[in-house]
Design an enzyme around this catalytic site. Structure first.
Site, short mmCIF file in Angstrom:
data_model
loop_
_atom_site.label_atom_id
_atom_site.label_comp_id
_atom_site.label_asym_id
_atom_site.label_seq_id
_atom_site.Cartn_x
_atom_site.Cartn_y
_atom_site.Cartn_z
N LYS A 85 -10.45 -14.12 -29.00
CA LYS A 85 -10.89 -13.57 -30.29
C LYS A 85 -11.94 -14.43 -30.97
O LYS A 85 -12.66 -13.95 -31.85
CB LYS A 85 -9.68 -13.38 -31.22
N LYS A 97 -6.99 -2.40 -30.52
CA LYS A 97 -7.30 -1.69 -31.77
C LYS A 97 -8.66 -2.08 -32.32
O LYS A 97 -9.35 -1.29 -32.91
CB LYS A 97 -6.32 -2.09 -32.88
N LYS A 106 -7.99 -5.56 -22.10
CA LYS A 106 -6.87 -4.71 -22.52
C LYS A 106 -7.34 -3.69 -23.56
O LYS A 106 -8.35 -3.92 -24.25
CB LYS A 106 -5.72 -5.55 -23.08
N1 AQP Z 1 -3.21 -2.86 -24.23
C1 AQP Z 1 -1.92 -3.07 -24.47
N2 AQP Z 1 -1.00 -2.71 -23.53
C2 AQP Z 1 0.33 -2.90 -23.76
N3 AQP Z 1 0.81 -3.45 -24.92
C3 AQP Z 1 -0.08 -3.81 -25.87
N4 AQP Z 1 0.06 -4.36 -27.08
C4 AQP Z 1 -1.17 -4.52 -27.64
N5 AQP Z 1 -2.12 -4.09 -26.80
C5 AQP Z 1 -1.48 -3.64 -25.69
C6 AQP Z 1 1.34 -4.69 -27.69
O1 AQP Z 1 1.42 -4.00 -28.93
C7 AQP Z 1 2.15 -4.82 -29.86
C8 AQP Z 1 1.38 -4.92 -31.12
O2 AQP Z 1 0.17 -5.64 -30.91
P1 AQP Z 1 -0.50 -6.36 -32.16
O3 AQP Z 1 -0.77 -5.36 -33.20
O4 AQP Z 1 0.32 -7.51 -32.57
O5 AQP Z 1 -1.83 -6.94 -31.71
P2 AQP Z 1 -2.47 -7.18 -30.36
O6 AQP Z 1 -1.49 -7.57 -29.33
O7 AQP Z 1 -3.58 -8.15 -30.57
O8 AQP Z 1 -2.97 -5.70 -30.09
P3 AQP Z 1 -4.36 -5.07 -30.28
O9 AQP Z 1 -4.18 -3.62 -30.26
O10 AQP Z 1 -5.31 -5.63 -29.28
O11 AQP Z 1 -4.82 -5.46 -31.75
P4 AQP Z 1 -6.07 -6.30 -32.20
O12 AQP Z 1 -7.25 -5.60 -31.58
O13 AQP Z 1 -6.06 -6.22 -33.70
O14 AQP Z 1 -5.89 -7.68 -31.70
C9 AQP Z 1 2.40 -6.17 -29.18
O15 AQP Z 1 3.71 -6.18 -28.67
C10 AQP Z 1 1.40 -6.17 -28.05
O16 AQP Z 1 1.86 -6.95 -26.97
#
Ligand code: AQP
Length: 335
Positions: free
Chosen positions: A111, A195, A192
């Protein structure tokens, strides 16, 4: 009953990765475990969030938790910034974590890469995440694979704290699903699904219309050839699409390969869009019902109250163990 804790950041629209890696699994625990599910808004502000958008996304994320099937009578659903113990224990654990171990967190590296400025919070947020988990005497933390390293750090911090100051925290276990732990971007299968990806074609959001789903799947990258086979090393983009298909219909990938033997990518992609649409339909319906019902505020207030009761008792224990002042009782918040 064993305790479960997990959280989701309100940092954008909830996507299929969050759904299969987290939300859908949260529902599976609600009958036989005591569950605490948190919208981790303090985590979201580690990168800039427009204030109006953030409060909208907090509400939206909570609605999707409910729309995924969580029963507010069975689980404690709350927003992190409503429960002050999280920030307090988060600070205490930042003082236990070392600069070296925080520097090794791959999510921080990803990030912060190429950014001109990076907030201190983005660097230290795994200590806050550890506090989130430890405040509930958590047994299990269901997360996607990307969060495994952070839960391992949480375990290390709990063990270090316990050995320095005496037994205080329960050491939790991460629960990573066998399938769906890492759904990839539809535009780049080396990344991956995320969001905060600026390209909306890279993810399917739980709010996407039928047309949007169909368009995104049509435009999803595939690999050379036309055979629908699961070979992640050779055909990573197709393997990702097959995993999504398998999760939507709850059938093994081998069965889906069989269904598309001798047929090309076009047929497969058309059907994939349909099964995704069918998966999203009930979620979207429940989302609208909850939104219209106006019950969310009460659900989150009750959740914050319960989360506050449980977490303040654990915070008190940790403050006493460290020798910090407890004149203001964290449970009563008065002298
Ligand atoms: N691509 C993914 N596949 C499976 N699980 C996923 N998780 C996130 N992306 C995937 C799981 O969703 C939960 C919530 O995630 P988060 O909101 O804490 O943030 P993150 O892991 O950083 O997910 P994002 O969507 O990529 O958000 P941003 O872009 O804001 O960083 C967690 O259990 C995560 O493992």
């Amino acid at each position: 009953m064993k305790r479960v804790f997990s959280g989701v950041q309100p940092s954008g629209v909830i996507h299929l990765g969050n759904y299969f890696g987290a939300l859908k699994r949260f529902v599976d625990f609600q009958d036989e475990h005591e569950c605490f599910y948190c919208i981790v808004d303090y985590h979201a502000i580690t990168v800039y969030q427009d204030p109006k958008e953030l409060s909208r996304q907090i509400e939206d994320t909570a609605l999707y938790f409910l729309a995924a099937g969580l029963d507010p009578q069975k689980v404690t659903l709350f927003v992190q910034s409503d429960v002050p113990c999280h920030a307090e224990l988060g600070w205490m654990l930042q003082c236990i974590a070392t600069f070296g171990e925080l520097s090794r967190m791959t999510q921080f590296k990803e990030k912060s890469e190429g950014k001109e400025t990076v907030s201190g919070g983005l660097f230290t947020y795994p200590a806050l995440m550890a506090a989130d988990i430890l405040l509930y005497d958590t047994d299990y933390v269901p997360v996607g694979e990307d969060q495994k390293q952070h839960v391992e750090l949480c375990r290390d911090l709990a063990e270090r704290f316990n050995s320095r100051y005496g037994p205080t925290f329960k050491v939790p276990e991460p629960l990573i699903p066998e399938y769906g732990a890492r759904i990839k971007s539809l535009q780049d299968p080396t990344k991956k699904m995320s969001k905060s990806d600026p390209n909306p074609l890279s993810y399917i959001s739980l709010a996407d219309s039928k047309d949007e789903v169909a368009r995104k799947i049509r435009r999803a990258v595939t690999d050379s050839g036309r055979e629908v086979v699961y070979r992640p090393d050779e055909k990573p983009a197709l393997a990702n699409l097959l995993s999504i298909y398998s999760l939507c219909v709850n059938k093994p990938i081998s069965e889906i390969e069989e269904m598309y033997r001798g047929r090309g990518y076009a047929d497969f992609k058309k059907d994939l869009a349909d099964v995704i649409i069918q998966t999203l339909e009930p979620v979207q319906k429940r989302y609208s019902e909850y939104k219209q019902s106006g019950v969310l505020k009460d659900i989150l207030s009750n959740g914050a109250k319960r989360a506050n009761e449980v977490s303040s008792a654990v915070l008190k224990r940790a403050k006493e163990a460290m020798g910090l002042s407890t004149l203001i009782d964290p449970v009563k918040r008065t002298i």
